[in-house]
Write a protein that holds these residues in place. Structure first.
Motif, PDB file in Angstrom:
ATOM      1  N   ARG A  62      24.666 -72.400  80.373  1.00 59.65           N
ATOM      2  CA  ARG A  62      24.195 -73.713  81.347  1.00 59.65           C
ATOM      3  C   ARG A  62      24.736 -72.740  82.433  1.00 59.65           C
ATOM      4  O   ARG A  62      24.843 -73.355  83.899  1.00 59.65           O
ATOM      5  N   ARG A  63      26.138 -72.131  82.976  1.00 62.99           N
ATOM      6  CA  ARG A  63      26.428 -71.205  83.550  1.00 62.99           C
ATOM      7  C   ARG A  63      25.508 -70.315  84.262  1.00 62.99           C
ATOM      8  O   ARG A  63      25.859 -69.469  84.977  1.00 62.99           O
ATOM      9  N   GLY A  64      24.658 -69.917  82.830  1.00 58.68           N
ATOM     10  CA  GLY A  64      24.014 -68.372  83.436  1.00 58.68           C
ATOM     11  C   GLY A  64      23.925 -67.457  83.731  1.00 58.68           C
ATOM     12  O   GLY A  64      24.017 -66.463  83.659  1.00 58.68           O
ATOM     13  N   ALA A  65      25.061 -67.058  82.431  1.00 56.73           N
ATOM     14  CA  ALA A  65      26.013 -66.211  81.887  1.00 56.73           C
ATOM     15  C   ALA A  65      25.470 -65.305  80.504  1.00 56.73           C
ATOM     16  O   ALA A  65      25.369 -64.024  80.230  1.00 56.73           O
ATOM     17  N   PHE A  66      24.224 -66.043  80.026  1.00 60.38           N
ATOM     18  CA  PHE A  66      23.295 -65.327  79.407  1.00 60.38           C
ATOM     19  C   PHE A  66      22.276 -66.552  79.042  1.00 60.38           C
ATOM     20  O   PHE A  66      21.623 -67.479  79.926  1.00 60.38           O
ATOM     21  N   ARG A  67      21.078 -65.503  78.091  1.00 60.99           N
ATOM     22  CA  ARG A  67      19.629 -65.614  78.310  1.00 60.99           C
ATOM     23  C   ARG A  67      19.604 -66.819  77.634  1.00 60.99           C
ATOM     24  O   ARG A  67      20.580 -67.184  76.630  1.00 60.99           O
ATOM     25  N   GLY A  70      26.572 -72.416  68.927  1.00 62.53           N
ATOM     26  CA  GLY A  70      26.167 -74.212  68.727  1.00 62.53           C
ATOM     27  C   GLY A  70      26.503 -74.638  69.942  1.00 62.53           C
ATOM     28  O   GLY A  70      26.565 -75.694  70.457  1.00 62.53           O
ATOM     29  N   LEU A  71      28.044 -73.829  69.906  1.00 64.17           N
ATOM     30  CA  LEU A  71      28.858 -74.969  71.412  1.00 64.17           C
ATOM     31  C   LEU A  71      28.925 -73.659  72.234  1.00 64.17           C
ATOM     32  O   LEU A  71      29.143 -73.895  73.902  1.00 64.17           O
ATOM     33  N   VAL A  72      29.782 -72.893  72.319  1.00 64.07           N
ATOM     34  CA  VAL A  72      30.110 -71.520  73.369  1.00 64.07           C
ATOM     35  C   VAL A  72      28.844 -71.170  73.639  1.00 64.07           C
ATOM     36  O   VAL A  72      29.100 -70.336  75.208  1.00 64.07           O
ATOM     37  N   VAL A  73      27.773 -70.217  72.833  1.00 69.46           N
ATOM     38  CA  VAL A  73      26.199 -70.074  73.828  1.00 69.46           C
ATOM     39  C   VAL A  73      25.868 -70.807  74.446  1.00 69.46           C
ATOM     40  O   VAL A  73      25.911 -70.717  75.903  1.00 69.46           O
ATOM     41  N   PRO A  74      25.536 -71.962  74.294  1.00 68.06           N
ATOM     42  CA  PRO A  74      25.149 -73.045  74.983  1.00 68.06           C
ATOM     43  C   PRO A  74      26.162 -72.978  76.502  1.00 68.06           C
ATOM     44  O   PRO A  74      25.485 -73.298  77.744  1.00 68.06           O
ATOM     45  N   GLU A  75      27.068 -72.935  76.377  1.00 62.31           N
ATOM     46  CA  GLU A  75      28.561 -73.372  77.430  1.00 62.31           C
ATOM     47  C   GLU A  75      28.288 -71.904  78.180  1.00 62.31           C
ATOM     48  O   GLU A  75      27.747 -72.230  79.288  1.00 62.31           O
ATOM     49  N   LEU A  76      27.431 -70.629  77.993  1.00 64.08           N
ATOM     50  CA  LEU A  76      27.793 -69.632  78.486  1.00 64.08           C
ATOM     51  C   LEU A  76      26.129 -69.242  79.248  1.00 64.08           C
ATOM     52  O   LEU A  76      26.075 -69.095  80.430  1.00 64.08           O
TER      53      LEU A  76
END
Length: 449
Positions: A416-421, A408-414
């Motif tokens: 937002r950066r375009g580093a994860f689907r 809920g915190l780390v993945v959304p940050e990734l």
């Protein structure tokens, strides 16, 4: 251009030997299906590639328990379900998330294992994954009629033949073989069904499977092994390789080595993914995260930390050493090689004493990422951009907060950066990971093993 990450959630009850004691932790995760269901739903909401479960078919350190060392051995890592029984339940409450579990080649037969994961591939509509291990827990041998573990080289020789039998069985039915033609009365095309007729050093298996051709044909094969035979087997057979790396330079060298070996086996190195194990400890700020890490560490008794390190090092009792001195060169053993090398590497690279190294591994064997979501995302991107990995196997310290903080915190940050689907674009686990697809005619660059 930002490189996309592959991300899997490794849900391991009792992974951090202190975190389960936190007031907000739910240690009942280990034997409660409802908690597994919620964790899987959180992973799918975050669009992760897969949820992953380890397995050991023995209470850890059973010999020490028999010798009276009950305190050190009775830790929460000993208690968990058979993960292959959990995955079908999770298949019914998810639609895209990959579902992977460990199953050892040392204490299984290839026909049963191939059938089990083929069945899971059908039940999940193409989301099954098998983590191939040879077992490092020597206590397991005594649950399968052996006094001691098979020798390391023998385990890998058996595993090499084992995986060939399994993949051969998975491919024993051609596409369209099962017709179920009511008009003609033909249930399947006998010409498209093939007997394996394998006769090798370790196994004699006729085949075919009773399940037909599953959606992925070959469920995704995961593997973790850093020894020479482990790397060779991974490069020849694995789709995804997990690794214990704590240094970015050494991690890149490992990835380069596996990819070079894959080329030697005629495989496309882009079709084998290297995931570094990492334990996220997340806070609103970096300072908050460090305070949480310290609070969890304080819940691990030193005796438990030292006891936990013993089986990872092949039976070395660290209480016999000067606890404030560096970890000495550890002897070779018949246990897994990856942990032995990781213990010495972590102690050397981070200048840790014996007791500090024991505490490090009591928090979990993988790379610790402690900080705010932005700081952790920075580190993950740094490793990916450096070519040290293709992604990460995230191992939260506890449930539910550790799982919630990562998804809920780390993945959304990734994201937002375009580093994860932000959305799934395929139906199968092979789609999520960008792997070779076996239910189509391979192209020249697919590089099947």
């Amino acid at each position: 251009m930002t490189k996309m990450l592959s991300l899997a959630l490794f849900l391991f009850p009792g992974y951090h030997l202190g975190a389960w004691r936190l007031p907000d932790a739910v240690p009942e995760l280990d034997l409660t299906i409802e908690h597994y269901v919620r964790a899987a739903k959180l992973a799918e909401e975050a669009k992760l590639d897969a949820i992953f479960f380890e397995d050991q078919a023995a209470v850890r350190r059973s010999n020490d328990i028999l010798a009276g060392d009950t305190y050190g051995a009775a830790n929460p890592r000993s208690i968990h379900f058979d993960p292959t029984m959990v995955l079908p339940a999770l298949a019914m409450v998810t639609t895209h998330l990959g579902l992977a579990a460990t199953s050892t080649t040392t204490f299984n037969d290839p026909y049963n294992l191939a059938r089990r994961f083929s069945t899971l591939d059908f039940l999940s509509h193409g989301r099954a994954g098998w983590n191939l291990v040879t077992s490092f827990n020597e206590d397991e041998a005594q649950n399968f009629g052996l006094d001691a573990h098979l020798a390391h080289a023998a385990r890998y020789a058996r595993a090499s033949e084992f995986v060939d039998v399994v993949t051969g069985l998975w491919e024993s039915w051609e596409k369209g073989a099962i017709t179920r033609d009511k008009k003609t009365g033909s249930y399947f095309d006998i010409e498209k069904m093939h007997f394996l007729q394998h006769a090798g050093e370790h196994f004699t298996v006729r085949g075919p499977l009773t399940t037909g051709r599953s959606p992925q044909v070959r469920p995704v094969i995961f593997q973790a092994g850093s020894s020479e035979p482990g790397r060779e087997l991974a490069a020849r057979t694995a789709d995804v390789v997990f690794t214990l790396q704590s240094d970015i330079v050494e991690a890149k060298a490992f990835r380069d080595d596996i990819r070079a070996r894959a080329v030697r086996f005629g495989r496309n190195p882009e079709k084998i993914k290297i995931l570094v194990g990492m334990t996220p400890i997340v806070g609103t700020t970096d300072e908050d995260a460090r305070e949480l890490a310290a609070r969890m560490m304080a819940l691990i008794p030193d005796d438990l930390a030292l006891s936990n390190l013993k089986p990872l090092a092949g039976g070395v009792d660290f209480r016999e050493f000067d606890l404030n001195a560096p970890v000495p060169e550890l002897p070779e053993s018949n246990a897994g090689k990856s942990h032995r090398e990781a213990i010495m590497s972590v102690s050397r690279d981070q200048n840790l004493s014996v007791i500090e190294t024991a505490r490090y591994f009591a928090e979990g064997s993988y790379l610790k990422m402690i900080g705010s979501p932005a700081s952790i995302a920075d580190t993950m991107q740094e490793w990916r951009e450096a070519g040290a990995c293709d992604g990460f196997l995230a191992v939260p310290t506890h449930y539910p907060t550790g799982v919630e903080d990562f998804t809920g915190l780390v993945v959304p940050e990734l994201q937002r950066r375009g580093a994860f689907r932000t959305e799934y674009t395929g139906a199968h686990l092979r789609d999520h990971l960008g792997l070779t697809k076996y239910d189509q005619t391979p192209t020249a660059d697919d590089g099947q093993s």
